[in-house]
Scaffold this motif. Sequence first.
Motif, PDB file in Angstrom:
ATOM      1  N   VAL A  13      29.000  -1.876  11.212  1.00  0.00           N
ATOM      2  CA  VAL A  13      30.062  -2.176  12.183  1.00  0.00           C
ATOM      3  C   VAL A  13      30.061  -1.305  13.430  1.00  0.00           C
ATOM      4  O   VAL A  13      30.741  -1.637  14.396  1.00  0.00           O
ATOM      5  CB  VAL A  13      31.465  -2.099  11.529  1.00  0.00           C
ATOM      6  N   VAL A  14      29.310  -0.222  13.444  1.00  0.00           N
ATOM      7  CA  VAL A  14      29.427   0.712  14.568  1.00  0.00           C
ATOM      8  C   VAL A  14      29.045   0.063  15.898  1.00  0.00           C
ATOM      9  O   VAL A  14      29.680   0.326  16.917  1.00  0.00           O
ATOM     10  CB  VAL A  14      28.649   2.026  14.308  1.00  0.00           C
ATOM     11  N   GLU A  15      28.041  -0.816  15.912  1.00  0.00           N
ATOM     12  CA  GLU A  15      27.679  -1.479  17.158  1.00  0.00           C
ATOM     13  C   GLU A  15      28.857  -2.291  17.697  1.00  0.00           C
ATOM     14  O   GLU A  15      29.125  -2.291  18.900  1.00  0.00           O
ATOM     15  CB  GLU A  15      26.474  -2.387  16.956  1.00  0.00           C
ATOM     16  N   TYR A  16      29.556  -2.960  16.798  1.00  0.00           N
ATOM     17  CA  TYR A  16      30.689  -3.779  17.229  1.00  0.00           C
ATOM     18  C   TYR A  16      31.871  -2.914  17.634  1.00  0.00           C
ATOM     19  O   TYR A  16      32.672  -3.311  18.488  1.00  0.00           O
ATOM     20  CB  TYR A  16      31.052  -4.793  16.150  1.00  0.00           C
ATOM     21  N   CYS A  17      31.987  -1.735  17.052  1.00  0.00           N
ATOM     22  CA  CYS A  17      33.029  -0.796  17.492  1.00  0.00           C
ATOM     23  C   CYS A  17      32.748  -0.340  18.913  1.00  0.00           C
ATOM     24  O   CYS A  17      33.676  -0.207  19.722  1.00  0.00           O
ATOM     25  CB  CYS A  17      33.114   0.388  16.533  1.00  0.00           C
ATOM     26  N   VAL A  18      31.478  -0.098  19.233  1.00  0.00           N
ATOM     27  CA  VAL A  18      31.112   0.255  20.608  1.00  0.00           C
ATOM     28  C   VAL A  18      31.462  -0.897  21.543  1.00  0.00           C
ATOM     29  O   VAL A  18      32.076  -0.682  22.596  1.00  0.00           O
ATOM     30  CB  VAL A  18      29.608   0.615  20.712  1.00  0.00           C
ATOM     31  N   TYR A  49      23.010   7.456  21.315  1.00  0.00           N
ATOM     32  CA  TYR A  49      22.121   6.979  22.369  1.00  0.00           C
ATOM     33  C   TYR A  49      21.073   5.974  21.895  1.00  0.00           C
ATOM     34  O   TYR A  49      20.823   4.983  22.596  1.00  0.00           O
ATOM     35  CB  TYR A  49      21.521   8.149  23.142  1.00  0.00           C
ATOM     36  N   PRO A  50      20.483   6.128  20.717  1.00  0.00           N
ATOM     37  CA  PRO A  50      19.583   5.055  20.244  1.00  0.00           C
ATOM     38  C   PRO A  50      20.329   3.732  20.047  1.00  0.00           C
ATOM     39  O   PRO A  50      19.798   2.659  20.360  1.00  0.00           O
ATOM     40  CB  PRO A  50      19.052   5.588  18.911  1.00  0.00           C
ATOM     41  N   LEU A  51      21.567   3.805  19.590  1.00  0.00           N
ATOM     42  CA  LEU A  51      22.384   2.603  19.417  1.00  0.00           C
ATOM     43  C   LEU A  51      22.654   1.949  20.773  1.00  0.00           C
ATOM     44  O   LEU A  51      22.514   0.734  20.929  1.00  0.00           O
ATOM     45  CB  LEU A  51      23.696   2.982  18.728  1.00  0.00           C
ATOM     46  N   LEU A  52      23.021   2.758  21.771  1.00  0.00           N
ATOM     47  CA  LEU A  52      23.266   2.221  23.112  1.00  0.00           C
ATOM     48  C   LEU A  52      21.998   1.600  23.695  1.00  0.00           C
ATOM     49  O   LEU A  52      22.057   0.569  24.366  1.00  0.00           O
ATOM     50  CB  LEU A  52      23.805   3.312  24.039  1.00  0.00           C
ATOM     51  N   SER A  53      20.863   2.206  23.416  1.00  0.00           N
ATOM     52  CA  SER A  53      19.588   1.659  23.874  1.00  0.00           C
ATOM     53  C   SER A  53      19.334   0.283  23.253  1.00  0.00           C
ATOM     54  O   SER A  53      18.926  -0.653  23.944  1.00  0.00           O
ATOM     55  CB  SER A  53      18.459   2.623  23.520  1.00  0.00           C
ATOM     56  N   ARG A  54      19.624   0.144  21.958  1.00  0.00           N
ATOM     57  CA  ARG A  54      19.467  -1.160  21.292  1.00  0.00           C
ATOM     58  C   ARG A  54      20.415  -2.198  21.895  1.00  0.00           C
ATOM     59  O   ARG A  54      20.035  -3.350  22.091  1.00  0.00           O
ATOM     60  CB  ARG A  54      19.721  -1.039  19.787  1.00  0.00           C
ATOM     61  N   LEU A  55      21.638  -1.781  22.188  1.00  0.00           N
ATOM     62  CA  LEU A  55      22.602  -2.704  22.782  1.00  0.00           C
ATOM     63  C   LEU A  55      22.155  -3.153  24.179  1.00  0.00           C
ATOM     64  O   LEU A  55      22.346  -4.314  24.550  1.00  0.00           O
ATOM     65  CB  LEU A  55      23.995  -2.074  22.839  1.00  0.00           C
TER      66      LEU A  55
END
Length: 120
Positions: A13-18, A49-55
Amino acid sequence: MIPDAGAQMRKGVVEYCVLGLLARGPMYGWELAERLTAEGLIASIGTLYPLLSRLRQSGWVRTFERPSESGPVRRYYELTDSGVRQLAQFRTSWTPFARSVAGLIAEAPPTARVTAEGEA
């Protein structure tokens, strides 16, 4: 909570929380990290930051730079139209999913418990 179970739930869920945070308005990385860390969704800014890069690669967020009053230029993140749609789809799915999980894991009333022999 079992540590591995919590980590798996957060990953889901963290991507969707972002995306949810960015739906409120553009934010820079440190702001996002502080909010997510405070809620226990990420361990540190280094995991963000890796998550933001994927987004960004998925086309759900984009970046822009804005001068900072207290230091160097900051990179801000904001939702794209695709990110708005992804968040809307997640919101549609999340409530019924969370309700189902809550119902399944809720403690049963004592009268509804069944023993191994099948007795109530």
